[in-house]
Design a protein around this motif. Structure first.
Motif, mmCIF file in Angstrom:
data_model
loop_
_atom_site.group_PDB
_atom_site.id
_atom_site.type_symbol
_atom_site.label_atom_id
_atom_site.label_comp_id
_atom_site.label_asym_id
_atom_site.label_seq_id
_atom_site.Cartn_x
_atom_site.Cartn_y
_atom_site.Cartn_z
ATOM 1 N N ASP A 1 0.828 -1.215 0.000
ATOM 2 C CA ASP A 1 0.000 0.000 0.000
ATOM 3 C C ASP A 1 0.863 1.266 0.000
ATOM 4 O OD1 ASP A 1 -1.953 1.882 0.090
ATOM 5 O OD2 ASP A 1 -3.020 1.043 1.798
ATOM 6 N N PHE A 2 1.277 1.666 -1.188
ATOM 7 C CA PHE A 2 2.155 2.827 -1.347
ATOM 8 C C PHE A 2 1.397 4.052 -1.860
ATOM 9 C CE2 PHE A 2 4.735 -0.945 -1.501
ATOM 10 C CZ PHE A 2 5.827 -0.617 -0.727
ATOM 11 N N GLY A 3 0.123 4.130 -1.499
ATOM 12 C CA GLY A 3 -0.678 5.263 -1.951
ATOM 13 C C GLY A 3 -0.315 6.561 -1.264
ATOM 14 N N MET A 4 -0.014 6.489 0.030
ATOM 15 C CA MET A 4 0.285 7.705 0.791
ATOM 16 C C MET A 4 1.790 7.762 1.066
ATOM 17 S SD MET A 4 -1.552 9.245 4.240
ATOM 18 C CE MET A 4 -3.105 9.471 3.394
ATOM 19 N N MET A 5 2.503 8.471 0.213
ATOM 20 C CA MET A 5 3.954 8.648 0.332
ATOM 21 C C MET A 5 4.259 10.145 0.292
ATOM 22 S SD MET A 5 4.900 5.401 0.251
ATOM 23 C CE MET A 5 6.673 5.451 -0.040
ATOM 24 N N ASP A 6 5.477 10.492 0.691
ATOM 25 C CA ASP A 6 5.894 11.892 0.568
ATOM 26 C C ASP A 6 7.392 11.951 0.343
ATOM 27 O OD1 ASP A 6 5.530 14.563 0.343
ATOM 28 O OD2 ASP A 6 5.001 14.936 2.432
ATOM 29 N N GLN A 7 7.840 13.074 -0.218
ATOM 30 C CA GLN A 7 9.246 13.264 -0.571
ATOM 31 C C GLN A 7 9.797 14.488 0.146
ATOM 32 O OE1 GLN A 7 11.314 11.416 -3.065
ATOM 33 N NE2 GLN A 7 12.773 12.511 -1.771
ATOM 34 N N LEU A 8 10.932 14.317 0.820
ATOM 35 C CA LEU A 8 11.611 15.422 1.482
ATOM 36 C C LEU A 8 12.705 15.964 0.573
ATOM 37 C CD1 LEU A 8 12.104 13.953 5.079
ATOM 38 C CD2 LEU A 8 10.251 15.416 4.268
ATOM 39 N N SER A 9 12.939 17.256 0.652
ATOM 40 C CA SER A 9 14.029 17.860 -0.115
ATOM 41 C C SER A 9 15.368 17.475 0.503
ATOM 42 C CB SER A 9 13.893 19.382 -0.117
ATOM 43 O OG SER A 9 14.085 19.894 1.195
ATOM 44 N N GLN A 10 16.440 17.624 -0.273
ATOM 45 C CA GLN A 10 17.781 17.333 0.228
ATOM 46 C C GLN A 10 18.114 18.225 1.417
ATOM 47 O OE1 GLN A 10 19.735 14.890 -0.663
ATOM 48 N NE2 GLN A 10 21.383 15.460 0.722
ATOM 49 N N GLU A 11 17.705 19.475 1.345
ATOM 50 C CA GLU A 11 17.979 20.405 2.446
ATOM 51 C C GLU A 11 17.282 19.960 3.725
ATOM 52 O OE1 GLU A 11 17.507 25.180 3.535
ATOM 53 O OE2 GLU A 11 16.649 24.367 1.688
ATOM 54 N N MET A 12 16.025 19.494 3.595
ATOM 55 C CA MET A 12 15.301 19.060 4.781
ATOM 56 C C MET A 12 15.905 17.785 5.360
ATOM 57 S SD MET A 12 11.189 18.564 5.350
ATOM 58 C CE MET A 12 10.915 20.333 5.180
ATOM 59 N N LYS A 13 16.341 16.864 4.494
ATOM 60 C CA LYS A 13 17.003 15.645 4.980
ATOM 61 C C LYS A 13 18.243 16.000 5.787
ATOM 62 C CE LYS A 13 17.637 13.436 1.145
ATOM 63 N NZ LYS A 13 18.205 12.396 0.268
ATOM 64 N N GLU A 14 19.058 16.914 5.242
ATOM 65 C CA GLU A 14 20.298 17.297 5.929
ATOM 66 C C GLU A 14 19.988 18.007 7.244
ATOM 67 O OE1 GLU A 14 22.702 19.531 3.249
ATOM 68 O OE2 GLU A 14 23.044 17.854 1.879
ATOM 69 N N THR A 15 18.927 18.807 7.254
ATOM 70 C CA THR A 15 18.565 19.498 8.497
ATOM 71 C C THR A 15 18.070 18.510 9.537
ATOM 72 O OG1 THR A 15 17.949 21.453 7.196
ATOM 73 C CG2 THR A 15 17.193 21.375 9.470
ATOM 74 N N LEU A 16 17.351 17.462 9.108
ATOM 75 C CA LEU A 16 16.921 16.430 10.050
ATOM 76 C C LEU A 16 18.118 15.712 10.664
ATOM 77 C CD1 LEU A 16 13.825 14.852 8.246
ATOM 78 C CD2 LEU A 16 13.825 16.092 10.411
ATOM 79 N N VAL A 17 19.137 15.418 9.833
ATOM 80 C CA VAL A 17 20.362 14.815 10.362
ATOM 81 C C VAL A 17 21.020 15.776 11.345
ATOM 82 C CG1 VAL A 17 22.656 13.943 9.791
ATOM 83 C CG2 VAL A 17 20.723 13.385 8.317
#
Length: 581
Positions: free
Chosen positions: A305-321
Motif C-alpha cells: 500500500d504505497f498510496g500515501m507517500m511523501d518526498q523530502l528535499s535534500q535540504e530538509m534531509k540534511e537538516t533532520l540529520v
C-alpha cells in the motif's frame, strides 16, 4: 477531479450548503450519541459491563462515516499508549476487516478498467475479497501466466465523500484553530490541504504503482525489506495488480512465535528502514499501520500500500540529520536553529528564551524506553512551551509525525520494553562514521569537534554505539576514515587530530589506547595493515605532500611560540569550518 483543489471544492459546496449541513448534523449526531452513552454508563456505574459494546459502537460509527474517519481510527489503532485495550482491539479491525462492497460491482470495475473479462485476465480469482480497507478491497488471484497476485479494486464513488469531508475539515479549521494546543491552528488549513493532496494521490493506483517501484529501488540493497512487484499490464487508475506476499501481520503474535521470528529483530528492521526513508532517501511511507506491514517466514518485512507517500528535499534531509546530531550532543542552541530551518519557528523568532525550555523538555528524554519515549510524552511536555512560544506544525511534518507515531505504536504492540534508541543511535552513528557523503562528513566533524577541540569521548561513544549494531563492520569504516583523513577534504580534521594528540606538550596516548581497546577484538593487525594499504593506495602525490607538515608536528613537539601559533591556526581553521558549515 484527478487532483486535490481546495478552491474548487469550496466553490462546489458553497453552492450546495444543504449537503454540508446534512453531513455535519450526521457526524455530530453519531458522536454525541456515543459520548452520551459513555456518560450514561458512568452514571449507572456500568462502565465495565458495557466497555465491549461501546468499543464496537465507536468502530461502527467510524465505519459508517467513511474513509476519512476510518483513517483516523487506523492511526489510533497503532497507539496502545493512547487508547485503552478494549477500544484498541476494535479499532484494529479497521485496518483490513471493513465491510466489503459487492463482488459483482468490483468485478465490473475490473472489466471496465482493463477492458477485458475476468476470465480473460485471471486463471482463478477468489469469489470474495480476502481483505477490505478504507479505499478498496483485495482479491487473491492467479494470472494466466501462472503468477500469484493480489488484485486491489477501489471502492466506487469515493470522491463525493472525500471532498465533502475535506471541505468540512477545512471549514472547521478556521474556528477550531484557537482552541487547539501546540499552535496547531497556525496553519491547520495547510495540514488539511496536505492530507487532501495525499488522499487524492492514494486513490490513483497508477501513482501507487510508481511509488512502489521507487520504494523498491531505494531498498534494492536491503534483503530484510520486501516490496511486491507491479503488473502494469493488469493495472489502471482504479485497479492495481501486484505480487502476492505470503506473510502475516506484525501484530499476529501467535504466527510470529510459530515462525520462530525474533520480535526485536522485526522492530529493528522497521525502525532502521523508517530512518533510511527519512534521512537517506527522503521518500517515506506515510501510512505504515499493521495492515500495511507484513512479516514473512524468512524474517523479511514486507511493505504494501504505497498510496500515501511523501518526498523530502535534500535540504530538509540534511537538516533532520543536523537535528539528530544536535540532539545527541545536547546542543540546544543549534537544535533551536534547526527548528527554524524546518519551519517549526519563523526566521524572525528570538530563540534565546526557547533554548532553556528545549533543554528542560528534551534533556532526559533520550534515555527512556519506547513506552516512555513516545510522541505523546514529548507532546505533553511541549504543551506549555507551545502556548508560550510561537511554535507551529509545518504541513509536511503532519505526515512525517503520522508515520513516526504509527511505527512507534507498532513497536509498542510488539514489545513495550523495546528501546528505540538502541536501534536509532547505532544507525545514526554508523552513518556518521562511514560518512558516505560530504554533508555527513561535515556533520561528523561537528560531532567530534567542539570549540576547536577534538572530543575523544564523543568518538569513543560513537564507536561504542555503532558496534552495538550487529551489521556494523569496523574495518571498512576504519579504511574510509583513513582515506578521509589523508585526503585534501580531511585536512582540517587531520590538523585538529594532530593538535589533540600533542595538546599540552605531551602525546595523548591514553585516549588512543582506549580507542584501540574498544576495537581490538574486531580488528586483527594484518587486517588493519591491509586497510591502511588500501587507504594509502588512493593517496595522490599531492595528498602525500600535504601530510608532511602534520607528520613533522608529531616528530617535533611544538615550542611555546609554535603552540601559540598552532592555537591561532586552530582558531582560524575553526572559523573557516564553521563558515563552511
Amino acid at each position: 477531479m484527478r487532483r486535490y483543489d481546495s478552491a474548487a471544492i469550496t466553490r462546489y459546496y458553497r453552492l450546495r450548503p444543504w449537503r454540508a449541513i446534512w453531513r455535519t448534523v450526521s457526524i455530530l449526531w453519531q458522536f454525541i450519541g456515543f459520548l452520551l452513552g459513555l456518560k450514561w454508563d458512568d452514571w449507572t456505574q456500568q462502565s465495565e459491563t458495557y466497555k465491549p459494546k461501546r468499543a464496537a459502537q465507536l468502530r461502527h460509527i467510524l465505519t459508517r462515516l467513511g474513509p476519512t474517519y476510518i483513517k483516523v481510527g487506523q492511526a489510533l489503532s497503532t497507539r496502545p499508549d493512547l487508547v485503552r485495550k478494549d477500544f484498541l482491539d476494535e479499532l484494529t479491525k479497521l485496518q483490513d476487516q471493513l465491510p466489503p462492497f459487492p463482488t459483482p460491482i468490483a468485478f465490473a470495475i475490473v472489466e471496465q478498467e482493463l477492458d477485458r473479462t475476468i476470465d480473460e485476465i485471471y486463471a482463478e480469482i477468489t469469489p470474495q475479497p480476502i481483505a477490505a480497507a478504507s479505499l478498496g478491497q483485495v482479491y487473491r488471484a492467479r494470472l494466466k501466466t501462472g503468477q500469484e497476485v493480489a488484485v486491489k479494486v477501489q471502492r466506487p464513488n469515493l470522491l463525493p465523500t472525500l471532498t465533502l469531508d475535506l471541505y468540512l475539515m477545512r471549514w472547521a479549521s478556521g474556528w477550531l484553530a484557537p482552541l487547539l494546543p501546540l499552535n496547531l491552528g497556525h496553519n491547520l488549513a495547510l495540514i488539511v490541504d496536505e492530507f487532501g493532496t495525499k488522499l487524492f494521490e492514494e486513490i490513483d493506483y497508477l501513482n501507487e504503482g510508481r511509488n512502489a517501484e521507487k520504494f523498491a529501488a531505494n531498498f534494492a540493497d536491503d534483503p530484510t525489506v520486501k516490496v511486491p512487484s507491479i503488473y502494469w499490464r493488469y493495472s489502471s487508475q482504479h485497479v492495481l495488480t501486484l505480487e502476492w506476499i505470503n506473510g502475516f501481520k506484525l501484530t499476529d503474535m501467535q504466527k510470529i512465535r510459530e515462525s520462530n521470528l525474533d520480535q526485536d529483530a522485526l522492530i529493528e528492521i522497521g525502525v532502521t528502514s523508517g530512518l533510511r526513508q527519512l534521512l537517506e532517501y527522503g521518500f517515506f511511507h506515510a501510512d505504515p499501520h499493521p495492515g500495511n506491514l507484513f512479516a514473512t517466514a524468512d524474517g523479511q518485512m514486507a511493505y504494501i500500500d504505497f498510496g500515501m507517500m511523501d518526498q523530502l528535499s535534500q535540504e530538509m534531509k540534511e537538516t533532520l540529520v543536523d537535528a539528530v546530531v544536535h540532539l545527541i550532543n545536547k546542543d540546544y542552541v543549534e537544535l533551536a536553529k534547526d527548528f527554524v530551518k524546518l519551519g517549526f519557528l519563523t526566521p524572525d523568532t528570538d530563540i534565546q528564551p526557547i533554548v532553556p525550555a528545549l533543554e528542560t523538555v528534551l534533556g532526559n528524554a533520550l534515555g527512556q524506553n519506547v513506552r516512555d519515549f513516545n510522541f505523546k510524552t514529548i507532546t505533553d511536555q511541549f504543551a506549555t512551551l507551545m502556548y508560550n512560544y510561537p511554535f507551529r506544525l509545518p504541513a509536511q511534518f503532519a505526515l512525517i509525525i503520522r508515520s513516526l507515531v504509527t511505527q512507534e505504536g507498532l513497536a509498542l504492540s510488539l514489545n513495550p520494553d523495546f528501546r528505540i534508541v538502541d536501534v536509532a543511535y547505532p544507525y545514526i552513528a554508523r552513518r556518521l562514521l562511514t560518512g558516505e557523503s560530504p554533508a555527513l562528513r561535515r556533520r561528523l566533524i561537528e560531532v567530534l569537534l567542539k570549540d576547536g577541540k577534538f572530543q575523544w569521548q564523543r568518538l569513543e561513544n560513537l564507536i561504542s554505539i555503532a558496534r552495538s549494531d550487529d551489521h556494523f563492520d569496523i574495518l571498512p569504516t576504519a579504511q574510509l576514515g583513513l582515506q578521509y583523513l589523508l585526503s585534501e577534504e580531511g585536512h582540517y580534521l587531520r590538523q585538529q587530530l594532530i593538535l589533540a594528540l600533542i595538546e599540552n606538550d605531551r602525546l595523548h596516548t591514553e585516549e588512543v589506547q582506549r580507542l584501540w581497546n574498544l576495537i581490538k577484538d574486531d580488528i586483527k593487525p594484518a587486517q588493519l595493515f591491509n586497510a591502511a594499504i588500501g587507504a594509502l593506495t588512493d593517496l595522490s602525490a599531492a595528498g602525500a605532500t600535504s601530510l608532511l607538515p602534520s607528520v613533522a608536528a608529531l616528530i617535533k613537539p611544538p615550542s611555546h611560540q609554535s603552540k601559540a601559533q598552532s592555537k591561532a591556526q586552530s582558531t582560524s581553521a575553526t572559523r573557516l569550518n564553521h563558515s563552511s558549515l
